[in-house]
Design a protein around this motif. Structure first.
Motif, PDB file in Angstrom:
ATOM      1  N   VAL A  94       9.899  22.384 -27.285  1.00  0.00           N
ATOM      2  CA  VAL A  94       9.225  23.630 -27.712  1.00  0.00           C
ATOM      3  C   VAL A  94       8.871  24.465 -26.485  1.00  0.00           C
ATOM      4  O   VAL A  94       9.079  25.688 -26.472  1.00  0.00           O
ATOM      5  CB  VAL A  94       7.944  23.322 -28.528  1.00  0.00           C
ATOM      6  N   ALA A  97      11.965  26.109 -25.228  1.00  0.00           N
ATOM      7  CA  ALA A  97      12.381  27.157 -26.170  1.00  0.00           C
ATOM      8  C   ALA A  97      11.528  28.403 -25.956  1.00  0.00           C
ATOM      9  O   ALA A  97      12.042  29.531 -25.893  1.00  0.00           O
ATOM     10  CB  ALA A  97      12.227  26.658 -27.604  1.00  0.00           C
ATOM     11  N   SER A  98      10.228  28.193 -25.817  1.00  0.00           N
ATOM     12  CA  SER A  98       9.331  29.345 -25.689  1.00  0.00           C
ATOM     13  C   SER A  98       9.588  30.084 -24.372  1.00  0.00           C
ATOM     14  O   SER A  98       9.494  31.309 -24.314  1.00  0.00           O
ATOM     15  CB  SER A  98       7.866  28.924 -25.835  1.00  0.00           C
ATOM     16  N   LEU A  99       9.951  29.354 -23.314  1.00  0.00           N
ATOM     17  CA  LEU A  99      10.236  30.025 -22.036  1.00  0.00           C
ATOM     18  C   LEU A  99      11.498  30.871 -22.131  1.00  0.00           C
ATOM     19  O   LEU A  99      11.576  31.971 -21.569  1.00  0.00           O
ATOM     20  CB  LEU A  99      10.378  29.003 -20.902  1.00  0.00           C
ATOM     21  N   ASP A 102      10.446  33.874 -23.945  1.00  0.00           N
ATOM     22  CA  ASP A 102       9.500  34.644 -23.125  1.00  0.00           C
ATOM     23  C   ASP A 102      10.235  35.431 -22.039  1.00  0.00           C
ATOM     24  O   ASP A 102       9.882  36.577 -21.737  1.00  0.00           O
ATOM     25  CB  ASP A 102       8.479  33.689 -22.488  1.00  0.00           C
ATOM     26  N   ILE A 105      11.572  38.480 -23.620  1.00  0.00           N
ATOM     27  CA  ILE A 105      10.495  39.440 -23.905  1.00  0.00           C
ATOM     28  C   ILE A 105      10.026  40.111 -22.613  1.00  0.00           C
ATOM     29  O   ILE A 105       9.825  41.324 -22.565  1.00  0.00           O
ATOM     30  CB  ILE A 105       9.327  38.708 -24.627  1.00  0.00           C
ATOM     31  N   ASP A 108      12.628  38.894 -17.640  1.00  0.00           N
ATOM     32  CA  ASP A 108      12.584  38.225 -16.337  1.00  0.00           C
ATOM     33  C   ASP A 108      13.956  37.657 -15.960  1.00  0.00           C
ATOM     34  O   ASP A 108      14.660  37.083 -16.789  1.00  0.00           O
ATOM     35  CB  ASP A 108      11.531  37.108 -16.346  1.00  0.00           C
ATOM     36  N   ARG A 111      13.591  32.156 -13.030  1.00  0.00           N
ATOM     37  CA  ARG A 111      12.653  31.107 -13.439  1.00  0.00           C
ATOM     38  C   ARG A 111      13.036  29.831 -12.705  1.00  0.00           C
ATOM     39  O   ARG A 111      14.214  29.515 -12.582  1.00  0.00           O
ATOM     40  CB  ARG A 111      12.683  30.914 -14.964  1.00  0.00           C
ATOM     41  N   LEU A 163       1.221  29.752 -30.871  1.00  0.00           N
ATOM     42  CA  LEU A 163       1.970  30.155 -29.665  1.00  0.00           C
ATOM     43  C   LEU A 163       2.604  31.533 -29.885  1.00  0.00           C
ATOM     44  O   LEU A 163       2.535  32.413 -29.017  1.00  0.00           O
ATOM     45  CB  LEU A 163       3.058  29.104 -29.468  1.00  0.00           C
ATOM     46  N   ILE A 164       3.188  31.704 -31.057  1.00  0.00           N
ATOM     47  CA  ILE A 164       3.847  32.968 -31.383  1.00  0.00           C
ATOM     48  C   ILE A 164       2.805  34.085 -31.468  1.00  0.00           C
ATOM     49  O   ILE A 164       2.993  35.181 -30.918  1.00  0.00           O
ATOM     50  CB  ILE A 164       4.645  32.828 -32.708  1.00  0.00           C
ATOM     51  N   LYS A 192      -1.444  31.421 -26.445  1.00  0.00           N
ATOM     52  CA  LYS A 192      -0.120  31.464 -25.798  1.00  0.00           C
ATOM     53  C   LYS A 192       0.168  30.190 -24.999  1.00  0.00           C
ATOM     54  O   LYS A 192       1.295  29.679 -25.028  1.00  0.00           O
ATOM     55  CB  LYS A 192      -0.061  32.691 -24.869  1.00  0.00           C
ATOM     56  N   THR A 193      -0.818  29.690 -24.304  1.00  0.00           N
ATOM     57  CA  THR A 193      -0.600  28.541 -23.415  1.00  0.00           C
ATOM     58  C   THR A 193      -1.369  27.310 -23.879  1.00  0.00           C
ATOM     59  O   THR A 193      -0.847  26.201 -23.847  1.00  0.00           O
ATOM     60  CB  THR A 193      -1.030  28.909 -21.972  1.00  0.00           C
ATOM     61  N   GLN A 230      -3.350  28.705 -17.440  1.00  0.00           N
ATOM     62  CA  GLN A 230      -2.992  30.123 -17.543  1.00  0.00           C
ATOM     63  C   GLN A 230      -3.709  30.945 -16.476  1.00  0.00           C
ATOM     64  O   GLN A 230      -3.130  31.876 -15.912  1.00  0.00           O
ATOM     65  CB  GLN A 230      -3.299  30.674 -18.939  1.00  0.00           C
ATOM     66  N   ASP A 233      -1.682  30.460 -13.477  1.00  0.00           N
ATOM     67  CA  ASP A 233      -0.416  31.190 -13.589  1.00  0.00           C
ATOM     68  C   ASP A 233      -0.625  32.667 -13.285  1.00  0.00           C
ATOM     69  O   ASP A 233       0.162  33.280 -12.563  1.00  0.00           O
ATOM     70  CB  ASP A 233       0.111  31.024 -15.024  1.00  0.00           C
TER      71      ASP A 233
HETATM   72  C1  FPP Z   1       4.850  32.242 -20.775  1.00  0.00           C
HETATM   73  O1  FPP Z   1       3.926  33.270 -20.505  1.00  0.00           O
HETATM   74  C2  FPP Z   1       5.040  32.115 -22.256  1.00  0.00           C
HETATM   75  C3  FPP Z   1       4.413  31.279 -23.085  1.00  0.00           C
HETATM   76  C4  FPP Z   1       3.407  30.327 -22.549  1.00  0.00           C
HETATM   77  C5  FPP Z   1       4.643  31.234 -24.562  1.00  0.00           C
HETATM   78  C6  FPP Z   1       5.824  32.009 -25.093  1.00  0.00           C
HETATM   79  C7  FPP Z   1       5.905  31.926 -26.588  1.00  0.00           C
HETATM   80  C8  FPP Z   1       6.895  32.466 -27.367  1.00  0.00           C
HETATM   81  C9  FPP Z   1       8.025  33.216 -26.790  1.00  0.00           C
HETATM   82  C10 FPP Z   1       6.832  32.296 -28.848  1.00  0.00           C
HETATM   83  C11 FPP Z   1       7.305  30.923 -29.322  1.00  0.00           C
HETATM   84  C12 FPP Z   1       8.762  30.775 -29.409  1.00  0.00           C
HETATM   85  C13 FPP Z   1       9.432  29.600 -29.728  1.00  0.00           C
HETATM   86  C14 FPP Z   1      10.906  29.590 -29.870  1.00  0.00           C
HETATM   87  C15 FPP Z   1       8.761  28.294 -29.900  1.00  0.00           C
HETATM   88  P1  FPP Z   1       3.977  34.134 -19.183  1.00  0.00           P
HETATM   89  O2  FPP Z   1       4.974  35.219 -19.348  1.00  0.00           O
HETATM   90  O3  FPP Z   1       2.584  34.519 -18.866  1.00  0.00           O
HETATM   91  O4  FPP Z   1       4.423  33.064 -18.105  1.00  0.00           O
HETATM   92  P2  FPP Z   1       5.667  33.061 -17.097  1.00  0.00           P
HETATM   93  O5  FPP Z   1       5.123  33.720 -15.864  1.00  0.00           O
HETATM   94  O6  FPP Z   1       5.978  31.604 -16.882  1.00  0.00           O
HETATM   95  O7  FPP Z   1       6.780  33.811 -17.706  1.00  0.00           O
END
Ligand code: FPP
Ligand code: MG
Length: 347
Positions: A94, A97-99, A102, A105, A108, A111, A163-164, A192-193, A230, A233
């Motif tokens: 999970v 997947a979320s990364l 992300d 979105i 970026d 990573r 999370l979503i 989110k985290t 977070q 981060d």
């Molecule tokens: C990183 O944040 C992102 C998350 C902790 C959560 C992202 C959640 C989703 C995209 C929704 C869930 C989707 C699925 C498929 C389970 P950040 O941008 O602050 O950290 P970063 O610097 O590591 O990018």
């Protein structure tokens, strides 16, 4: 007769704990991804750090924090790590997947020191690789022994909805012209985290057979650890070394993210806060001098100190909940070490 001195186990470092968890979970994780179709697997193997862009073997995996928390929470209540293995695999799937989503979105390109899937293979590839890993996590839990396949799956899917929600809040706060309070930003970070980190601890406890009270304490331990994580981060996004973080510096400020230190800075009643507010109100890309100025203003307005103070507060709370869960000493030492790691990354 003189009694033999009791051997005190030497505390493990965070690096040793995480490496141990990564080693424990990797065979099961590799087994799980065998269910994916080869073209999708090419993407997910790269994202998981097992191959390079050409598909040749590589070794640049993630931190394995969530699997470590699942396995240790299970051991903390007297269970065997093997009982929690499917949940550790699912949490890591999970998370990855979320990364993937992300990075789409946030648009970026970098990573873990490497180009993102979307930078190499495009946005559809990143979205679909994320979908594949997410549903693989659900399959993994559905096939696990009870109670992971029943209660565990419910907890995991509820955490994913959070999370979503948190990720969506992150994007809407970014666009919002009126002030965002630090407590709104903290609620967003908790969702989110914190949600996945916290459910990782709860799933470990569930797998090990913990009662409701110990499970709740371990879940709360995870929520506070998630806030520390977070906060770190967000601080590293401004003041971290890209050679260490693997991500470009100041990208959050360029995107006008309402990260935790930024919301604290913007809500302060002082001259740097007002100058930062004026910079954030512009929509054109900031030049490098302006970005450095914005970073300076976050600090001068008090955002950096606030975030460090918050991190200390959440670390204290995390450790209190850990103690209250009445954990096995070795697992407690490891969990406390991981909480300190999450918090110490800020200073
Ligand atoms: C990183 O944040 C992102 C998350 C902790 C959560 C992202 C959640 C989703 C995209 C929704 C869930 C989707 C699925 C498929 C389970 P950040 O941008 O602050 O950290 P970063 O610097 O590591 O990018
Ligand atoms: Mg991001």
């Amino acid at each position: 007769m003189a009694s033999q001195p009791t051997a005190v186990p030497r505390a493990r470092s965070a690096g040793q704990i995480l490496a141990g968890a990564a080693r424990a979970v990797e065979p099961a994780l590799r087994q799980a991804v065998r269910h994916l179709a080869p073209p999708i697997r090419r993407l997910t193997d790269y994202h998981l750090g097992w191959t390079d862009a050409e598909g040749r073997p590589a070794a640049v995996p993630g931190k394995a924090l969530r699997p470590a928390l699942v396995l240790l929470a299970c051991q903390a209540i007297g269970g065997r790590a093997a009982q929690a293995l499917p949940a550790a695999v699912a949490a890591e799937l999970v998370h990855n997947a979320s990364l993937l989503h992300d990075d789409v979105i946030d648009n970026d390109q970098l990573r873990r020191h490497r180009p993102t899937i979307q930078a190499l293979f495009g946005t559809p590839a990143a979205i679909l690789a994320g979908d594949a890993l997410f549903f693989l996590a659900v399959q993994t839990m559905a096939q696990a022994p009870a109670p992971l396949c029943s209660t565990g799956l419910q907890w995991l899917t509820a955490a994913v909805q959070e999370l979503i929600d948190g990720e969506y809040a992150d994007t809407t706060l970014e666009q919002r012209p009126d002030p965002v309070s630090p407590s709104e930003a903290a609620a967003m970070a908790a969702a989110k985290t914190g949600s996945l980190i916290s459910v990782s601890c709860a799933l470990g406890a569930l797998a090990g057979g913990a009662d409701a009270q110990r499970t709740t304490h371990l879940r709360d331990f995870g929520s506070h650890l998630g806030q520390c994580f977070q906060l770190a981060d967000d601080l590293l996004g401004i003041w971290g070394d890209p050679a260490v973080t693997g991500k470009p510096r100041l990208a959050d400020l360029q995107a006008r993210k309402k990260s935790l230190p930024v919301t604290a800075a913007l809500s302060a009643d002082n001259a740097p806060a007002r100058e930062l507010g004026a910079l954030y109100a512009t929509s054109r890309p900031m030049g490098s001098d302006e970005l450095e100025r914005a970073a300076h203003l976050v600090e001068a307005a008090g955002g950096r100190d606030w975030a460090i103070g918050q991190s200390r507060h959440h670390l204290g709370q995390a450790l209190e909940h850990l103690r209250a869960a009445d954990p096995e000493p070795a697992a407690e030492a490891d969990l406390a070490c991981l909480a300190r790691l999450a918090a110490d990354r800020t200073s």
